[in-house]
Design a protein around this motif. Structure first.
Motif, PDB file in Angstrom:
ATOM      1  N   ILE A   1      39.889  46.207  17.333  1.00 21.76           N
ATOM      2  CA  ILE A   1      40.071  47.766  17.692  1.00 21.76           C
ATOM      3  C   ILE A   1      39.365  47.831  19.241  1.00 21.76           C
ATOM      4  O   ILE A   1      39.441  49.035  19.705  1.00 21.76           O
ATOM      5  CB  ILE A   1      38.915  48.437  17.018  1.00 21.76           C
ATOM      6  N   LEU A   2      39.132  46.788  19.888  1.00 20.28           N
ATOM      7  CA  LEU A   2      38.658  46.997  21.218  1.00 20.28           C
ATOM      8  C   LEU A   2      39.721  47.011  22.168  1.00 20.28           C
ATOM      9  O   LEU A   2      40.827  45.976  22.128  1.00 20.28           O
ATOM     10  CB  LEU A   2      37.660  45.723  21.616  1.00 20.28           C
ATOM     11  N   PRO A   3      39.922  47.752  23.099  1.00 23.62           N
ATOM     12  CA  PRO A   3      41.102  47.976  24.067  1.00 23.62           C
ATOM     13  C   PRO A   3      41.019  47.112  24.889  1.00 23.62           C
ATOM     14  O   PRO A   3      39.923  46.070  25.078  1.00 23.62           O
ATOM     15  CB  PRO A   3      40.854  49.503  24.592  1.00 23.62           C
ATOM     16  N   ALA A   4      42.072  46.804  25.660  1.00 27.93           N
ATOM     17  CA  ALA A   4      42.126  46.038  26.957  1.00 27.93           C
ATOM     18  C   ALA A   4      40.901  46.173  27.868  1.00 27.93           C
ATOM     19  O   ALA A   4      40.520  47.237  27.987  1.00 27.93           O
ATOM     20  CB  ALA A   4      43.301  46.250  27.739  1.00 27.93           C
ATOM     21  N   GLY A   5      40.221  45.055  28.348  1.00 30.70           N
ATOM     22  CA  GLY A   5      39.164  45.260  29.041  1.00 30.70           C
ATOM     23  C   GLY A   5      39.279  44.776  30.557  1.00 30.70           C
ATOM     24  O   GLY A   5      38.454  45.348  31.415  1.00 30.70           O
ATOM     25  N   ALA A   6      40.215  44.121  30.813  1.00 29.15           N
ATOM     26  CA  ALA A   6      40.681  43.729  32.256  1.00 29.15           C
ATOM     27  C   ALA A   6      41.451  44.656  32.926  1.00 29.15           C
ATOM     28  O   ALA A   6      42.750  44.935  32.286  1.00 29.15           O
ATOM     29  CB  ALA A   6      40.998  42.254  32.434  1.00 29.15           C
ATOM     30  N   THR A   7      41.308  45.058  34.070  1.00 33.45           N
ATOM     31  CA  THR A   7      42.378  45.988  35.021  1.00 33.45           C
ATOM     32  C   THR A   7      43.298  45.048  35.632  1.00 33.45           C
ATOM     33  O   THR A   7      44.336  45.678  36.147  1.00 33.45           O
ATOM     34  CB  THR A   7      41.615  46.759  35.593  1.00 33.45           C
ATOM     35  N   SER A   8      43.108  43.927  35.680  1.00 32.29           N
ATOM     36  CA  SER A   8      43.972  42.987  36.552  1.00 32.29           C
ATOM     37  C   SER A   8      43.710  41.545  35.914  1.00 32.29           C
ATOM     38  O   SER A   8      42.526  41.167  35.732  1.00 32.29           O
ATOM     39  CB  SER A   8      43.770  43.052  37.884  1.00 32.29           C
ATOM     40  N   THR A   9      44.694  40.612  36.180  1.00 35.31           N
ATOM     41  CA  THR A   9      44.374  39.198  36.102  1.00 35.31           C
ATOM     42  C   THR A   9      44.819  38.481  37.351  1.00 35.31           C
ATOM     43  O   THR A   9      45.970  38.494  37.790  1.00 35.31           O
ATOM     44  CB  THR A   9      45.344  38.816  34.739  1.00 35.31           C
ATOM     45  N   LYS A  10      43.894  37.644  37.908  1.00 34.28           N
ATOM     46  CA  LYS A  10      43.949  37.084  39.130  1.00 34.28           C
ATOM     47  C   LYS A  10      44.233  35.356  38.900  1.00 34.28           C
ATOM     48  O   LYS A  10      44.112  34.852  37.901  1.00 34.28           O
ATOM     49  CB  LYS A  10      42.933  37.129  39.955  1.00 34.28           C
ATOM     50  N   LEU A  11      45.120  34.838  40.122  1.00 23.57           N
ATOM     51  CA  LEU A  11      45.205  33.456  40.113  1.00 23.57           C
ATOM     52  C   LEU A  11      44.182  33.077  40.538  1.00 23.57           C
ATOM     53  O   LEU A  11      43.890  33.355  41.968  1.00 23.57           O
ATOM     54  CB  LEU A  11      46.440  33.211  40.612  1.00 23.57           C
ATOM     55  N   TRP A  12      43.251  32.143  40.485  1.00 20.01           N
ATOM     56  CA  TRP A  12      42.075  31.515  41.261  1.00 20.01           C
ATOM     57  C   TRP A  12      42.225  30.063  41.443  1.00 20.01           C
ATOM     58  O   TRP A  12      42.825  29.405  40.622  1.00 20.01           O
ATOM     59  CB  TRP A  12      40.764  31.838  40.661  1.00 20.01           C
ATOM     60  N   SER A  13      42.050  29.751  42.549  1.00 16.35           N
ATOM     61  CA  SER A  13      41.857  28.170  42.835  1.00 16.35           C
ATOM     62  C   SER A  13      40.458  27.876  42.571  1.00 16.35           C
ATOM     63  O   SER A  13      39.626  28.774  42.105  1.00 16.35           O
ATOM     64  CB  SER A  13      42.050  27.986  44.230  1.00 16.35           C
ATOM     65  N   ALA A  14      40.160  26.470  42.403  1.00 12.14           N
ATOM     66  CA  ALA A  14      38.594  26.226  42.105  1.00 12.14           C
ATOM     67  C   ALA A  14      37.775  26.550  43.200  1.00 12.14           C
ATOM     68  O   ALA A  14      36.581  27.071  42.684  1.00 12.14           O
ATOM     69  CB  ALA A  14      38.771  24.563  42.264  1.00 12.14           C
ATOM     70  N   LYS A  15      38.086  26.728  44.372  1.00 12.26           N
ATOM     71  CA  LYS A  15      37.131  27.155  45.394  1.00 12.26           C
ATOM     72  C   LYS A  15      37.090  28.801  45.344  1.00 12.26           C
ATOM     73  O   LYS A  15      35.970  29.130  45.501  1.00 12.26           O
ATOM     74  CB  LYS A  15      37.768  27.053  46.935  1.00 12.26           C
ATOM     75  N   ASP A  16      37.965  29.412  44.564  1.00  8.48           N
ATOM     76  CA  ASP A  16      37.817  30.946  44.274  1.00  8.48           C
ATOM     77  C   ASP A  16      36.930  31.174  43.413  1.00  8.48           C
ATOM     78  O   ASP A  16      35.906  31.939  43.216  1.00  8.48           O
ATOM     79  CB  ASP A  16      39.147  31.601  43.942  1.00  8.48           C
ATOM     80  N   TRP A  17      37.002  30.294  42.507  1.00  5.07           N
ATOM     81  CA  TRP A  17      36.073  30.243  41.147  1.00  5.07           C
ATOM     82  C   TRP A  17      34.793  30.092  41.550  1.00  5.07           C
ATOM     83  O   TRP A  17      33.861  31.146  41.128  1.00  5.07           O
ATOM     84  CB  TRP A  17      36.427  29.111  40.235  1.00  5.07           C
ATOM     85  N   VAL A  18      34.425  29.107  42.352  1.00  4.93           N
ATOM     86  CA  VAL A  18      33.072  28.826  43.075  1.00  4.93           C
ATOM     87  C   VAL A  18      32.630  30.256  43.712  1.00  4.93           C
ATOM     88  O   VAL A  18      31.434  30.670  43.545  1.00  4.93           O
ATOM     89  CB  VAL A  18      32.846  27.753  43.924  1.00  4.93           C
ATOM     90  N   ASP A  19      33.272  30.725  44.416  1.00  2.00           N
ATOM     91  CA  ASP A  19      33.021  32.003  45.485  1.00  2.00           C
ATOM     92  C   ASP A  19      32.698  33.126  44.427  1.00  2.00           C
ATOM     93  O   ASP A  19      31.717  34.012  44.645  1.00  2.00           O
ATOM     94  CB  ASP A  19      34.196  32.254  46.294  1.00  2.00           C
ATOM     95  N   LYS A  20      33.626  33.423  43.358  1.00  2.00           N
ATOM     96  CA  LYS A  20      33.467  34.567  42.770  1.00  2.00           C
ATOM     97  C   LYS A  20      32.321  34.703  41.697  1.00  2.00           C
ATOM     98  O   LYS A  20      31.811  35.668  41.111  1.00  2.00           O
ATOM     99  CB  LYS A  20      34.850  34.826  41.904  1.00  2.00           C
ATOM    100  N   THR A  21      31.981  33.279  41.035  1.00  2.00           N
ATOM    101  CA  THR A  21      31.119  33.354  40.000  1.00  2.00           C
ATOM    102  C   THR A  21      29.687  32.962  40.891  1.00  2.00           C
ATOM    103  O   THR A  21      28.680  32.973  39.730  1.00  2.00           O
ATOM    104  CB  THR A  21      31.635  32.033  39.147  1.00  2.00           C
TER     105      THR A  21
END
Length: 465
Positions: free
Chosen positions: A105-125
């Protein structure tokens, strides 16, 4: 608890070092033998690295030098390429969202889905890791400082400030290495089970997904859609259960607030350190002498965190299985693969234990999945998902041990129809549950008294009738 104190770890075997015989090290600090030129080269590298660390000392005023952590993590990560394009990821995410719609019953939560590199993951998290690591590192540092006698603090003077900076760099170095290892293996932004990335943003790491797919006998497109569905399910839960993100992070902070250090170990630590030999300091720290002691309050916080994470992962496991089972031929095999990946104490759990000092027990995932499946089968997805309306409605660790009793209690105390009607008013549901509990206790008390007063008449009751 982790085997080593937070912020201190053994040298990376892949990198080698001065004590690595495979790279020309002697295995002992300051020993003779070997090529003198190699020894001077190693000394020069060591001094260069030390200079880099010291140059970063003033860039962070907190208990962990996050600038250094980010720098180390990004340097260790390669620029891995992927054949996956954004269109494929968008299509997989869109398909996953459509399949999830009838499964929750929970609607969509993500407004976008991105492609991350490993370096993007470090920077974003990194901002979320900072919130997770700060309380632990600060509490450990404060425990060490408070354990020093006042005279020692006055005599040390500026040295204490320098030690604080050195500690921040040590923590930052450990964090950077751990994040690099984790970033090289996570598949999505929610792979650790925590809301690490930005709000309302799903993310897949295509290079890591391709490595993961190489070991499976399933088409890459099938694996991509399955992982996109798991990421989308996590995002739905984190987006539409507003208290969940805060509760997860606050529980880690609560655990950290109870950290204490055995002050008697300071004397033992001092006896092991030779000021003329810096290697003795590292060896003493790696010995675990100053490993924080686990208190009863911490054990309670750890139990709550383990249960909450298990409930999150179990819910995602069940919802995704319901959504894709009839559509992806390899769904059951992929589901079991990811379950085992979590239960094996893989990189996510090990890194989390190193960074935050918590050992998670993913074995509770199967128990949580069984509970959510049972509740959904008996009461429907509205009641199952409505339990997330308030934290006090969630199953406890005891409920994970006996999911059938929890499902039966939903029928007896809350009532499936009433509970679904009161999803927007969890306080009313709690009050009704409390009234039902009191009524049940009153009936039990009355039944306990009844045999004593009426027992002599039981045998003749039928005659009176």
């Amino acid at each position: 608890m982790s085997n080593l104190p937070f912020g201190f770890g053994v040298p990376d075997p892949d990198k080698g070092g001065d004590n690595d015989p495979a790279r020309g090290g002697s295995g002992q600090s300051g020993s003779g033998g070997g090529n003198p030129a190699d020894a001077f080269n190693q000394l020069g590298q060591m001094l260069s690295q030390l200079g880099q660390m010291l140059s970063q000392a003033g860039s962070s005023s907190g208990p962990v030098n996050y600038d250094l952590a980010k720098q180390i993590a990004l340097q260790r990560l390669s620029n891995a390429s992927s054949n996956m394009d954004e269109a494929a990821v968008r299509d997989a995410a869109h398909l996953a969202e459509m399949w999830l719609d009838p499964a929750t019953i929970l609607p969509a939560g993500a407004t976008s889905t991105k492609l991350w590199s490993a370096k993007d993951w470090v920077d974003k998290t990194l901002p979320t890791w900072q919130r997770l690591c700060d309380p632990v590192a600060r509490q450990v540092s404060n425990s060490w400082m408070s354990a020093l006698p006042e005279e020692a603090k006055q005599q040390a003077g500026p040295l204490l400030s320098m030690l604080g900076q050195v500690g921040g760099m040590a923590y930052g170095s450990q964090l950077g290495n751990a994040l690099a290892q984790l970033a090289d293996e996570v598949l999505t932004s929610s792979d650790v089970g925590l809301p690490l990335g930005p709000d309302a943003t799903g993310a897949l790491l295509p290079a890591n997904i391709e490595k993961f797919t190489d070991g499976l006998e399933r088409p890459g497109s099938e694996v991509l859609v399955f992982l996109a569905a798991r990421e989308a399910a996590h995002q739905r839960l984190f987006a539409h259960v507003p208290w969940l993100r805060q509760r997860l992070l606050a529980t880690v902070e609560e655990f950290a607030s109870g950290i204490t250090v055995d002050t008697s170990a300071l004397e033992q630590l001092a006896s092991q350190i030779d000021p003329a030999n810096p290697a003795t300091f590292e060896q003493a720290m790696q010995s675990g002498i100053l490993e924080p002691q686990t208190t009863e309050e911490q054990k309670a916080a750890l139990s709550r965190l383990e249960t909450l994470l298990a409930l999150v992962e179990g819910w995602v496991d069940v919802v995704v299985a319901d959504a894709v089972r009839e559509r992806l031929p390899g769904a059951d095999a992929l589901r079991e693969t990811l379950r085992r990946r979590r239960a094996s104490g893989g990189p996510a759990e090990q890194t989390f234990a190193t960074l935050v000092g918590l050992e998670l027990r993913p074995r509770r995932l199967r128990a949580a999945s069984s509970l959510w499946q049972l509740v959904g089968d008996q009461h429907g997805i509205e009641t199952r998902d409505g339990i997330w309306a308030h934290p006090d409605l969630l199953p406890t660790a005891a409920d994970l041990d006996d999911p059938l009793a929890f499902a039966e209690r939903l029928s007896g105390e809350l009532g499936s129809a009433d509970f679904s009607a009161d999803l927007d008013d969890p306080i009313a549901a709690l009050e009704r549950a409390e009234r039902a509990r009191r009524e049940t206790e009153g009936e039990s008390a009355a039944e306990a008294e009844e045999p004593n007063s009426d027992q002599p008449d039981d045998d003749s009751g039928s005659g009176r009738a």
